[in-house]
Write a protein that holds these residues in place. Structure first.
Motif, PDB file in Angstrom:
ATOM      1  N   TYR A 140       0.853  -1.189   0.000  1.00  0.00           N
ATOM      2  CA  TYR A 140       0.000   0.000   0.000  1.00  0.00           C
ATOM      3  C   TYR A 140       0.892   1.242   0.000  1.00  0.00           C
ATOM      4  CZ  TYR A 140      -3.745  -3.239   1.290  1.00  0.00           C
ATOM      5  OH  TYR A 140      -4.647  -4.275   1.311  1.00  0.00           O
ATOM      6  N   LEU A 142       1.293   4.387   0.070  1.00  0.00           N
ATOM      7  CA  LEU A 142       0.656   5.657   0.382  1.00  0.00           C
ATOM      8  C   LEU A 142       1.522   6.381   1.401  1.00  0.00           C
ATOM      9  CD1 LEU A 142      -2.995   4.298   0.812  1.00  0.00           C
ATOM     10  CD2 LEU A 142      -2.170   5.691  -1.102  1.00  0.00           C
ATOM     11  N   GLU A 145       3.772   5.441   6.002  1.00  0.00           N
ATOM     12  CA  GLU A 145       3.652   3.986   6.168  1.00  0.00           C
ATOM     13  C   GLU A 145       3.742   3.575   7.632  1.00  0.00           C
ATOM     14  OE1 GLU A 145       5.985   5.469   4.325  1.00  0.00           O
ATOM     15  OE2 GLU A 145       6.086   4.635   2.290  1.00  0.00           O
ATOM     16  N   ARG A 148       0.581   4.386   9.551  1.00  0.00           N
ATOM     17  CA  ARG A 148      -0.489   3.438   9.233  1.00  0.00           C
ATOM     18  C   ARG A 148      -0.232   2.081   9.868  1.00  0.00           C
ATOM     19  NH1 ARG A 148      -0.625   2.574   3.622  1.00  0.00           N
ATOM     20  NH2 ARG A 148       1.260   3.800   3.285  1.00  0.00           N
ATOM     21  N   THR A 185      -5.865   3.273   3.849  1.00  0.00           N
ATOM     22  CA  THR A 185      -6.367   4.640   3.940  1.00  0.00           C
ATOM     23  C   THR A 185      -5.238   5.646   3.749  1.00  0.00           C
ATOM     24  OG1 THR A 185      -8.188   4.029   5.419  1.00  0.00           O
ATOM     25  CG2 THR A 185      -7.469   6.323   5.453  1.00  0.00           C
ATOM     26  N   ASP A 186      -5.466   6.590   2.868  1.00  0.00           N
ATOM     27  CA  ASP A 186      -4.540   7.707   2.704  1.00  0.00           C
ATOM     28  C   ASP A 186      -4.748   8.667   3.872  1.00  0.00           C
ATOM     29  OD1 ASP A 186      -3.103   9.963   1.992  1.00  0.00           O
ATOM     30  OD2 ASP A 186      -3.736   9.934  -0.099  1.00  0.00           O
ATOM     31  N   ALA A 189      -6.758  11.807   3.496  1.00  0.00           N
ATOM     32  CA  ALA A 189      -8.117  11.703   2.969  1.00  0.00           C
ATOM     33  C   ALA A 189      -9.119  12.522   3.765  1.00  0.00           C
ATOM     34  CB  ALA A 189      -8.556  10.241   2.932  1.00  0.00           C
TER      35      ALA A 189
END
Length: 387
Positions: A140, A142, A145, A148, A185-186, A189
């Motif tokens: 992912y 994005l 890291e 997240r 998920t970014d 966002a």
């Protein structure tokens, strides 16, 4: 050599059984609320027998603190670096669920470890985070890291912080889906969600009673309620220790006041934020934004309320538990409107996963209260709930 009945029935893994049982007691009662005698009774042995395995309560506590993180390390090490993130997260979820009753010790009670033991525990957890971060980065790609990855582990670890009863397989499915929602998920966002939040300010201490409360909260957050003395609180306010009792009958009454203040501030934040939501999904985002803002703005107060409420006497704890349940019920209602396939217990489990995201993401960001940090964590919480 003695070969009586006791020797014949003594389990070979007694030390492991002691650590697992003691971890649950420490999680439920806190380090200072558990005695060696009570720990021995839970395990089903005499206190003398317990001392043969551990020289004192601290030695047992330190080993308990390492239990879940050592198992997490073993779980990630079973997989090669190129393993699928989903497989590794499922393994971590299963380990955490299997240690659900004792895992809460890591989140709040580890502050009672000696400095070197805390450092070692952080090093071990950092290893797990780095392994997960590598996989998140690969699958992912994005921003943020590591943030997240930390938030993902917070969603999984949330199962140790509540008692919602669901079949184990369904728990694993829900936590895994929530964790994957976080990593996908970014963090940008939810940029600009601050307009959904009207956070009440912490009351300005205008009376001596309020000054005592304001001085006690950061001490409780830093050192733990059990270790803070009225002398320390009095010194922080500039009073003689005896003067405290003119405003609070005992130290526990200061703690209750702090917990009630936390519940009141959070309830106000939720009510104000929901009024601004135009539809059910925006209501979930508004709840997430309000809770994140509250945790960052009132971090010391919130950590005290979360960490210490379980140690209160039952009669003092009851109204606080009611307030917590009412807060979670609001989340359940809004989340089930967005996701009608969830039953109340499933929604509740996911709400707690969102709370777990805030705890670990906040720690990763060192609780630096900036709009960007709050927006990022709000996005991750929303991902944990709605993906």
């Amino acid at each position: 050599m003695t070969t009586g009945p006791a020797a014949a029935t003594r389990p070979r893994n007694r030390r492991q059984l002691i650590v697992e049982a003691a971890g649950q007691v420490f999680s439920e009662r806190g380090y200072h609320g558990a005695s060696m005698e009570h720990l021995a009774a839970v395990v089903g042995i005499s206190a003398a027998a317990l001392y043969r395995h551990f020289p004192n309560k601290y030695a047992l506590f330190a080993e308990c603190a390492d239990l879940i993180v050592d198992n997490l390390i073993a779980a990630v090490d079973e997989w090669p670096p190129e393993a699928a993130l989903r497989d590794v997260l499922l393994a971590l979820t299963r380990v955490t669920v299997s240690h659900r009753s004792s895992g809460g010790l890591y989140r709040w009670e580890a502050r009672y470890l000696a400095r070197e033991d805390r450092r070692l525990l952080r090093t071990k957890f950092a290893y797990v985070v780095e392994r997960v971060t590598e996989m998140v980065r690969r699958e992912y790609p994005l921003p943020d890291e590591r943030l997240r990855a930390m938030a993902t582990l917070g969603a999984i670890g949330s199962i140790t912080m509540h008692h919602t009863s669901i079949a184990q397989r369904r728990v694993e499915e829900l936590l895994l889906a929530s964790a994957l929602g976080v990593v996908a998920t970014d963090p940008v966002a939810a940029a600009g969600t601050a307009h959904l939040v009207e956070l009440p300010a912490q009351p300005v201490p205008r009376t001596r009673r309020a000054e005592i409360l304001a001085a006690a909260i950061p001490l409780f957050a830093r050192d733990g309620f059990a270790t803070v003395t009225n002398v320390q609180i009095a010194q922080a306010v500039g009073l003689a220790p005896s003067a405290i009792y003119r405003h609070y009958p005992g130290k526990v009454d200061i703690l209750v006041a702090a917990c009630l203040q936390a519940a009141g501030l959070l309830a106000q934040a939720v009510d104000r934020s929901l009024c601004r939501a135009a539809d059910p999904r925006q209501a979930v985002v508004a709840l997430a934004a309000a809770y994140v803002a509250y945790c960052f703005e009132h971090n010391a107060l919130n950590s005290v309320a979360q960490a210490e409420v379980a140690g209160l006497p039952a009669d003092l704890r009851r109204p606080l538990i009611v307030a917590q349940r009412e807060h979670i019920a609001v989340w359940e209602q809004q989340l089930r409107t967005v996701r009608p396939e969830l039953d109340p217990r499933q929604a509740r489990l996911l709400v707690h996963a969102g709370f777990g995201v805030v705890v670990e993401a906040g720690r990763a960001l060192r609780w630096q209260n900036t709009p960007g940090h709050r927006d990022a964590v709000t996005a991750l919480v929303t991902g944990a709930l709605t993906r």
